[in-house]
Design an enzyme around this catalytic site. Structure first.
Site, PDB file in Angstrom:
ATOM      1  N   HIS A 104      69.006  55.545 -14.155  1.00  0.00           N
ATOM      2  CA  HIS A 104      67.818  56.399 -14.092  1.00  0.00           C
ATOM      3  C   HIS A 104      66.768  55.789 -13.179  1.00  0.00           C
ATOM      4  O   HIS A 104      66.783  54.595 -12.900  1.00  0.00           O
ATOM      5  CB  HIS A 104      67.237  56.656 -15.491  1.00  0.00           C
ATOM      6  N   CYS A 105      65.865  56.657 -12.725  1.00  0.00           N
ATOM      7  CA  CYS A 105      64.696  56.252 -11.950  1.00  0.00           C
ATOM      8  C   CYS A 105      63.478  56.876 -12.642  1.00  0.00           C
ATOM      9  O   CYS A 105      63.526  57.101 -13.844  1.00  0.00           O
ATOM     10  CB  CYS A 105      64.827  56.708 -10.497  1.00  0.00           C
ATOM     11  N   ASN A 106      62.439  57.168 -11.918  1.00  0.00           N
ATOM     12  CA  ASN A 106      61.254  57.732 -12.551  1.00  0.00           C
ATOM     13  C   ASN A 106      61.414  59.218 -12.858  1.00  0.00           C
ATOM     14  O   ASN A 106      61.200  59.647 -13.974  1.00  0.00           O
ATOM     15  CB  ASN A 106      60.008  57.505 -11.690  1.00  0.00           C
ATOM     16  N   THR A 162      67.863  58.798  -8.294  1.00  0.00           N
ATOM     17  CA  THR A 162      69.186  58.616  -8.892  1.00  0.00           C
ATOM     18  C   THR A 162      70.164  59.652  -8.344  1.00  0.00           C
ATOM     19  O   THR A 162      71.290  59.313  -7.985  1.00  0.00           O
ATOM     20  CB  THR A 162      69.101  58.724 -10.424  1.00  0.00           C
ATOM     21  N   LEU A 211      62.899  58.652 -16.214  1.00  0.00           N
ATOM     22  CA  LEU A 211      61.953  58.144 -17.208  1.00  0.00           C
ATOM     23  C   LEU A 211      61.017  59.250 -17.689  1.00  0.00           C
ATOM     24  O   LEU A 211      60.711  59.344 -18.882  1.00  0.00           O
ATOM     25  CB  LEU A 211      61.146  56.985 -16.616  1.00  0.00           C
TER      26      LEU A 211
END
Length: 174
Positions: free
Chosen positions: A62-64, A69, A91
């Site tokens: 995952h990323c923000n 991603t 996130l």
């Protein structure tokens, strides 16, 4: 192997079964806020070294927001030797689902945001001073704009280098 997109709830179930959550954001982003028990392996490190060895049957990246991603899904698929999943919404999606995160407000803002704030402030200041004091202040806005353009072209940002040396950024976890 092709990565599959998981909802935050499905990811939480998979984590309870032994999957590993990997946060591909930079260390400064991770230090300020991250998913509980997520490991931080920045995308740049995955591009060069791949995934650290781990005894797991699944990894959830995952990323923000989920964009980084998804964009790097092909690279992420090749980083792991097990099932690969992408967290839907990153996130932000995890938090929207009301799932736990670790926040440390004492950590500095991400460097990219600091650059955006600093550059925006200097451009606005140049416009205000150019309008109210002397037109020569417009050069400040032009200088900052040229610097941002060169940073985009070359990948080197002088303002980011200066900000990294500021005392508030010495707290960042490396």
């Amino acid at each position: 192997m092709s990565s599959k997109v998981l909802t935050p709830q499905a990811a939480q179930t998979l984590l309870a079964q032994g999957a590993v959550m990997v946060d591909i954001r930079s260390a400064d982003e991770y230090a300020r806020e991250h998913i509980v028990d997520a490991q931080n392996v920045p995308m740049e490190q995955l591009n060069t070294n791949g995934m650290p060895k781990s005894e797991t049957n699944a990894v959830i990246f995952h990323c923000n927001s989920g964009n980084r991603t998804v964009i790097n899904a092909g690279v992420l698929d090749n980083c792991a030797t097990c099932e690969v999943y992408i967290l839907e919404g990153g996130l932000a999606g995890w938090k929207k689902a009301g799932l736990p995160v670790v926040k440390d407000a004492s950590q500095p803002l991400e460097l990219q945001r600091q650059v955006q704030i600093g550059a925006g402030f200097m451009i606005l200041l140049g416009v205000i001073l150019g309008t109210t004091v002397s037109p020569s202040w417009y050069a400040l806005s032009g200088f900052v704009g040229a610097g941002l353009m060169m940073a985009g072209i070359t990948g080197f940002c002088g303002l980011a280098r200066v900000l990294m040396k500021m005392p508030w950024n010495k707290k960042a976890v490396a």
